[in-house]
Design a protein around this motif. Structure first.
Motif, PDB file in Angstrom:
ATOM      1  N   TRP B 308      44.230  40.328  35.820  1.00 46.91           N
ATOM      2  CA  TRP B 308      44.350  41.453  34.890  1.00 46.91           C
ATOM      3  C   TRP B 308      43.962  42.778  35.536  1.00 46.91           C
ATOM      4  O   TRP B 308      44.303  43.839  35.036  1.00 46.91           O
ATOM      5  CB  TRP B 308      43.515  41.210  33.640  1.00 46.91           C
ATOM      6  N   VAL B 309      43.226  42.737  36.658  1.00 46.11           N
ATOM      7  CA  VAL B 309      42.804  43.999  37.266  1.00 46.11           C
ATOM      8  C   VAL B 309      43.894  44.614  38.145  1.00 46.11           C
ATOM      9  O   VAL B 309      43.794  45.775  38.534  1.00 46.11           O
ATOM     10  CB  VAL B 309      41.522  43.832  38.105  1.00 46.11           C
ATOM     11  N   ALA B 310      44.937  43.829  38.463  1.00 46.77           N
ATOM     12  CA  ALA B 310      45.986  44.344  39.336  1.00 46.77           C
ATOM     13  C   ALA B 310      46.632  45.582  38.687  1.00 46.77           C
ATOM     14  O   ALA B 310      47.010  45.570  37.512  1.00 46.77           O
ATOM     15  CB  ALA B 310      47.045  43.274  39.575  1.00 46.77           C
ATOM     16  N   GLY B 311      46.710  46.632  39.467  1.00 48.85           N
ATOM     17  CA  GLY B 311      47.322  47.860  38.964  1.00 48.85           C
ATOM     18  C   GLY B 311      46.348  48.787  38.268  1.00 48.85           C
ATOM     19  O   GLY B 311      46.736  49.848  37.785  1.00 48.85           O
ATOM     20  N   ASP B 316      38.142  51.721  36.078  1.00 48.51           N
ATOM     21  CA  ASP B 316      38.543  51.228  34.766  1.00 48.51           C
ATOM     22  C   ASP B 316      38.205  49.753  34.529  1.00 48.51           C
ATOM     23  O   ASP B 316      38.347  49.264  33.409  1.00 48.51           O
ATOM     24  CB  ASP B 316      40.048  51.415  34.574  1.00 48.51           C
ATOM     25  N   ILE B 317      37.802  49.062  35.566  1.00 43.92           N
ATOM     26  CA  ILE B 317      37.544  47.625  35.334  1.00 43.92           C
ATOM     27  C   ILE B 317      36.068  47.364  35.039  1.00 43.92           C
ATOM     28  O   ILE B 317      35.699  46.260  34.673  1.00 43.92           O
ATOM     29  CB  ILE B 317      38.036  46.748  36.524  1.00 43.92           C
ATOM     30  N   SER B 345      40.473  54.618  43.243  1.00 45.20           N
ATOM     31  CA  SER B 345      41.292  53.672  44.014  1.00 45.20           C
ATOM     32  C   SER B 345      41.903  52.628  43.097  1.00 45.20           C
ATOM     33  O   SER B 345      41.230  52.064  42.234  1.00 45.20           O
ATOM     34  CB  SER B 345      40.434  52.947  45.055  1.00 45.20           C
ATOM     35  N   VAL B 346      43.191  52.400  43.313  1.00 46.86           N
ATOM     36  CA  VAL B 346      43.905  51.441  42.483  1.00 46.86           C
ATOM     37  C   VAL B 346      43.928  50.090  43.184  1.00 46.86           C
ATOM     38  O   VAL B 346      44.197  49.994  44.378  1.00 46.86           O
ATOM     39  CB  VAL B 346      45.336  51.936  42.206  1.00 46.86           C
ATOM     40  N   ILE B 347      43.606  49.062  42.419  1.00 45.87           N
ATOM     41  CA  ILE B 347      43.621  47.706  42.978  1.00 45.87           C
ATOM     42  C   ILE B 347      44.991  47.106  42.735  1.00 45.87           C
ATOM     43  O   ILE B 347      45.525  47.184  41.631  1.00 45.87           O
ATOM     44  CB  ILE B 347      42.552  46.833  42.297  1.00 45.87           C
TER      45      ILE B 347
END
Lengths: 117, 377
Positions: B308-311, B316-317, B345-347
């Motif tokens: 669910w953390v992808a993107g 935000d997580i 940074s985006v995961i």
């Protein structure tokens, strides 16, 4: 070649049975002392044999001893002579089993020898 | 599915170390055969002799004759066990009896029995037997070989962390030293033999650590272990090497990691030179890097496709709030590392996060990060 060590130990194992049976039929104190002595020697001879059924053989010998020694107490105290004879019969059965196991072991040993050729 | 076995597994039977010590015990019993037989024989003959001579078979007499026989053989001789009748005849018989009962029953039978019992190290046999019997229940352990300064360090650490291990040392002369060091389980045998490794329950082990001074010995152990346990991901082999070349060879032959001690020491000294000793920081880093501190850990967590953390952006997580761990770096699939990433940074899936935190929090974070998409909070 005859294996004299085996003759020696088998001799005492058979003698343990025969002297035991002798006591059952004769009810003779001398025979009882001989039977106990020979049974104890047969037990000692079964020590340390690194063979297939050595544990079972030793167990039967110990059973025979533990029948005969109480039998001696009962017999010489002359309280329960019948029970003493009964115990001696029990010891004889243990000795018979021991000889049966001895034969089984012999057969297994020969099989093993054939395999290794 | 049946577990695949290598052809080399062959007919090699594992050495049963417990059985070896059982046999040693039987050997001791075997040595007792003849002396005990003589003692029993002499006593039986004695009792029968006095029964015949006195012609008495009642219980009291027989017990007395037995008593007389025993005190004669053992040279104690408190009293005369037979009554006062036939005194001369009984004494004559006793004299003759003692002449053969003393050398046979006492000098040979009893003395030899005591000698066998005192010289056969029964205590030690039992100690080893018990150790190997307990070892039969071992699992998820490491096999460590040989016994030297490097492995001593490893074993001390393993003991502290309750990681089970079996030490194998080929040099039998080190027996005493090892006994003093007291690893819980040890085997004195050649570690490159299949039967020995199987006897150390390699099939249930997590891995093997080999740290010989000689590369050839390491190689022999690595190859043997890898032939028995071909799966690199389920059975780890760690080794030491003296040169780059042998390290490479060891890796090709099946070692998971190879350490060159000299190189490692050198690099560490250089790092000390480059980072002027700041006791707090370098200690902290050492403790993490070498796993000396048990309550802090650094681990990588791979983000898979349906996590669910992808993107999502890192801020935000709410990883720190929810699990108490910190992302120290993000590793991209191409190997690039983003150290101390910002919250923006985006995961993406396929990234790997390096997490720092307490071990239990890291476990929490692992499940937290890889929850499937639908369950997103």
């Amino acid at each position: 070649m005859i294996n004299w060590g085996k003759v020696w130990s088998d001799f005492f194992i058979f003698l343990a049975l025969t002297s035991n049976v002798g006591f059952i039929f004769s009810h003779d104190p001398y025979q009882l002392v001989v039977a106990i002595g020979v049974n104890l020697i047969a037990t000692v001879l079964k020590f340390g044999a690194k063979k297939i059924l050595s544990a079972e053989l030793l167990a039967t010998a110990l059973v025979a001893d533990l029948h005969l020694i109480p039998a001696a107490f009962l017999y010489f105290s002359q309280t329960h002579t019948d029970l003493a004879i009964g115990l001696a019969i029990g010891a004889a059965v243990a000795n018979v089993i021991s000889i049966v196991l001895l034969f089984i072991e012999m057969v297994m040993e020969y099989r093993k020898q054939e395999d290794s050729y | 599915m049946e577990k695949q076995k290598t052809p080399h597994y062959g007919k090699v039977k594992p050495i049963n170390y417990r059985y070896i010590y059982e046999e040693k015990f039987y050997d001791v019993l075997g040595q007792l055969k003849l002396p005990l037989m003589v003692v029993i024989f002499v006593s039986t003959v004695g009792v029968l002799l006095f029964m015949i001579v006195n012609n008495k078979t009642d219980g009291e007499s027989v017990v007395n004759y037995f008593f007389h026989t025993v005190i004669s053989i053992s040279t104690i001789g408190y009293t005369e066990g037979y009554g006062t009748d036939n005194l001369t005849l009984n004494r004559l018989i006793t004299s003759i009896y003692i002449l053969f009962a003393f050398p046979a029953g006492y000098m040979y039978g009893l003395v030899k029995t005591i000698q066998v019992l005192t010289t056969s190290n029964l205590g030690k046999i039992y100690k080893y037997w018990r150790m190997y019997k307990e070892m039969e229940n071992i699992k998820d352990h490491f096999i460590i070989t040989p016994f030297n300064e490097i492995t001593k360090e490893i074993m001390n650490d393993f003991k502290k962390r309750n990681i089970p291990f079996v030490l194998i040392e080929p040099d039998k002369r080190k027996k005493e030293e090892i006994e003093n060091f007291n690893p819980v389980y040890f085997i004195l045998d050649e570690p490159h033999k299949r039967a020995v490794l199987l006897g150390a329950f390699i099939e249930r082990a997590r891995g093997i650590i080999t740290a010989f001074e000689e590369n050839t010995q390491d190689l022999a152990v690595i190859v043997t272990a890898r032939l028995i346990m071909p799966d690199r991901n389920n059975f780890y082999i760690f080794a030491t090497a003296t040169t780059e070349g042998s390290a490479e060879k060891m890796k090709l032959l099946g070692a998971n990691e190879v350490i060159i001690p000299q190189q490692t020491i050198g690099k560490r000294i250089v790092s000390l030179v480059l980072h002027p000793p700041s006791p707090l920081v370098s200690n902290f880093l050492n403790k993490i890097a070498f796993g000396e501190k048990m309550d802090i850990d650094i681990t990588e967590v791979h983000i898979d496709e349906n996590s669910w953390v992808a993107g999502k952006a890192l801020k935000d997580i709410h990883l720190r709030k929810n699990t108490g761990t910190t992302v120290v770096a993000i590793v991209k699939p191409n190997g690039k590392m983003d150290i101390a990433p910002s919250g923006e940074s985006v995961i993406k899936s396929g990234y790997t996060l390096l997490l720092l935190g307490k071990p239990e929090n890291i476990e929490k974070a692992k499940t937290y990060l890889n929850k499937p998409q639908e369950v997103s909070p």
